[in-house]
Scaffold this active site. Structure first.
Site, PDB file in Angstrom:
ATOM      1  N   GLY A  69      49.646  32.499  36.675  1.00  0.00           N
ATOM      2  CA  GLY A  69      50.567  33.447  37.312  1.00  0.00           C
ATOM      3  C   GLY A  69      51.599  32.678  37.087  1.00  0.00           C
ATOM      4  O   GLY A  69      52.382  32.633  38.693  1.00  0.00           O
ATOM      5  N   ALA A  70      51.610  31.476  36.550  1.00  0.00           N
ATOM      6  CA  ALA A  70      52.771  30.704  36.665  1.00  0.00           C
ATOM      7  C   ALA A  70      54.050  31.253  36.292  1.00  0.00           C
ATOM      8  O   ALA A  70      54.757  29.810  35.979  1.00  0.00           O
ATOM      9  CB  ALA A  70      53.018  29.631  35.714  1.00  0.00           C
TER      10      ALA A  70
ATOM     11  N   ASP B 293      46.436  37.104  28.471  1.00  0.00           N
ATOM     12  CA  ASP B 293      46.550  38.637  29.233  1.00  0.00           C
ATOM     13  C   ASP B 293      45.105  38.354  29.639  1.00  0.00           C
ATOM     14  O   ASP B 293      44.123  38.384  29.329  1.00  0.00           O
ATOM     15  CB  ASP B 293      45.961  39.744  28.789  1.00  0.00           C
ATOM     16  CG  ASP B 293      45.510  40.919  30.086  1.00  0.00           C
ATOM     17  OD1 ASP B 293      45.083  40.546  31.315  1.00  0.00           O
ATOM     18  OD2 ASP B 293      45.257  41.992  29.394  1.00  0.00           O
ATOM     19  N   VAL B 294      44.699  37.808  31.117  1.00  0.00           N
ATOM     20  CA  VAL B 294      43.554  36.658  31.956  1.00  0.00           C
ATOM     21  C   VAL B 294      42.358  38.445  32.613  1.00  0.00           C
ATOM     22  O   VAL B 294      41.593  37.245  33.419  1.00  0.00           O
ATOM     23  CB  VAL B 294      44.753  36.366  33.742  1.00  0.00           C
ATOM     24  CG1 VAL B 294      45.408  35.419  33.254  1.00  0.00           C
ATOM     25  CG2 VAL B 294      44.999  37.434  34.128  1.00  0.00           C
TER      26      VAL B 294
ATOM     27  N   ASN C 242      46.584  31.676  39.845  1.00  0.00           N
ATOM     28  CA  ASN C 242      47.133  32.390  41.155  1.00  0.00           C
ATOM     29  C   ASN C 242      47.288  33.967  40.844  1.00  0.00           C
ATOM     30  O   ASN C 242      48.305  34.923  40.786  1.00  0.00           O
ATOM     31  CB  ASN C 242      48.445  31.131  40.916  1.00  0.00           C
ATOM     32  CG  ASN C 242      49.813  32.213  41.863  1.00  0.00           C
ATOM     33  OD1 ASN C 242      49.686  32.167  42.907  1.00  0.00           O
ATOM     34  ND2 ASN C 242      50.845  32.432  40.678  1.00  0.00           N
TER      35      ASN C 242
ATOM     36  N   SER D  61      44.982  35.578  50.182  1.00  0.00           N
ATOM     37  CA  SER D  61      46.536  36.630  50.190  1.00  0.00           C
ATOM     38  C   SER D  61      45.576  36.882  51.756  1.00  0.00           C
ATOM     39  O   SER D  61      44.472  36.527  52.429  1.00  0.00           O
ATOM     40  CB  SER D  61      46.871  37.698  49.926  1.00  0.00           C
ATOM     41  OG  SER D  61      47.689  38.905  50.558  1.00  0.00           O
TER      42      SER D  61
ATOM     43  N   TYR E 268      43.669  45.537  46.220  1.00  0.00           N
ATOM     44  CA  TYR E 268      43.732  44.416  46.375  1.00  0.00           C
ATOM     45  C   TYR E 268      43.671  43.097  48.057  1.00  0.00           C
ATOM     46  O   TYR E 268      42.948  42.441  46.689  1.00  0.00           O
ATOM     47  CB  TYR E 268      45.944  44.191  47.418  1.00  0.00           C
ATOM     48  CG  TYR E 268      46.451  43.100  46.741  1.00  0.00           C
ATOM     49  CD1 TYR E 268      46.703  42.312  45.378  1.00  0.00           C
ATOM     50  CD2 TYR E 268      46.741  42.458  47.737  1.00  0.00           C
ATOM     51  CE1 TYR E 268      47.521  40.835  45.025  1.00  0.00           C
ATOM     52  CE2 TYR E 268      47.641  40.578  48.175  1.00  0.00           C
ATOM     53  CZ  TYR E 268      47.626  40.350  46.592  1.00  0.00           C
ATOM     54  OH  TYR E 268      48.630  39.845  46.870  1.00  0.00           O
TER      55      TYR E 268
ATOM     56  N   ALA F 193      40.129  43.996  48.739  1.00  0.00           N
ATOM     57  CA  ALA F 193      39.037  43.613  48.139  1.00  0.00           C
ATOM     58  C   ALA F 193      39.365  42.750  46.651  1.00  0.00           C
ATOM     59  O   ALA F 193      37.584  41.699  47.023  1.00  0.00           O
ATOM     60  CB  ALA F 193      38.230  44.862  47.664  1.00  0.00           C
ATOM     61  N   ALA F 194      39.949  42.795  46.048  1.00  0.00           N
ATOM     62  CA  ALA F 194      40.080  41.741  45.743  1.00  0.00           C
ATOM     63  C   ALA F 194      40.089  39.592  45.513  1.00  0.00           C
ATOM     64  O   ALA F 194      39.698  39.004  45.504  1.00  0.00           O
ATOM     65  CB  ALA F 194      41.182  42.050  44.410  1.00  0.00           C
TER      66      ALA F 194
END
Length: 248
Positions: free
Chosen positions: A14-15, A64-65, A91, A143, A156, A158-159
């Site tokens: 996610g850079a 695609d991560v 990230n 987060s 979001y 939960a992840a």
């Protein structure tokens, strides 16, 4: 305390923008070779080019991560080129917000795959060489939502909470190999995501933050950089809230 670094190879997912971009730039400024990963080749490419232009060392990898096979293939490619990845910062993340009653199965699974499962894929791809080298730093970007929850963000939250659990499990599994695993939980940071919020919404959020302002991507990058340094060798299994006091 003075930060101490010896040049390492770092991967940041996610850079291409925001927090990930700031982390990549910070690690590069410490002398590390940074592999900038994002789904969009132009965004991660631009970050890598900027780092190189500033005198740092960086390359870009578009992947695609959320695709386990794609991550495994690029991990193999990176290891063939560099031998070992010393620092991994997970990230990458997306949001697909909505109340649970309206949330589709696809929105649930897409966020879990990108924000949580991807971290597992990258860790699995790089851990073996780290264990042989007996040195490694893994930082998972969680987060404040993963710490305290948020209405309309069940997927979001939960992840991001899952990343904290993954962090603690990995820290216990690999501590004997001198691999530290920590999480950083940002609060509201000035990024493209927060920039689109209406002014009244931004003010309401700020009223719930003890420091009464949004953070900057560099605030997160500084914490990550420290956790990746030699000075953080006795810290593992922790989640650091960088949120202006929201989750006190």
């Amino acid at each position: 305390m003075k930060l101490e670094h010896s040049p390492k190879v770092a991967v940041v997912t996610g850079a291409g923008r925001g927090i990930g971009k700031a982390i990549a730039e910070s690690l590069a400024s410490s002398g590390h070779t940074v592999i900038c990963v994002s789904k969009n080749p132009s965004s991660c490419g631009a970050v890598a080019d900027a780092i190189t232009a500033a005198g740092g060392k960086a390359v870009a990898k578009a992947v695609d991560v959320s695709d386990a096979n794609a991550v495994a293939a690029v991990c193999e490619e990176i290891l063939k080129e560099y031998g070992c990845v010393d620092i991994l910062v997970n990230n990458a993340g997306i949001t697909k917000d909505g109340l649970v009653m309206r949330m589709t199965d696809e929105d649930w699974s897409d966020v879990l795959q990108t924000n949580l499962s991807s971290a597992f894929y990258w860790v699995k791809g790089f851990l073996r060489p780290m264990t042989k080298k007996r040195w490694g730093r893994i930082v998972n970007i969680s987060s404040v939502t993963g710490v305290q929850g948020n209405a309309g963000q069940a997927n979001y939250a939960a992840a991001k909470a899952g990343l904290i659990g993954l962090t603690k499990a990995l820290a216990r599994e690999f501590a004997t190999r001198s691999i530290t695993v920590n999480a950083v939980a940002p609060g509201f940071i000035t990024t493209d995501m927060t920039a689109v919020l209406p002014e009244e919404v931004q003010q309401k959020i700020k009223s719930a933050i003890p420091l009464a302002r949004f953070g900057a991507p560099e605030d997160i990058a500084a914490t990550v950089n420290f956790l990746c340094s030699e000075n953080a060798g006795y810290i593992t299994g922790q989640c650091f809230s960088v949120d202006g006091g929201m989750a006190m």
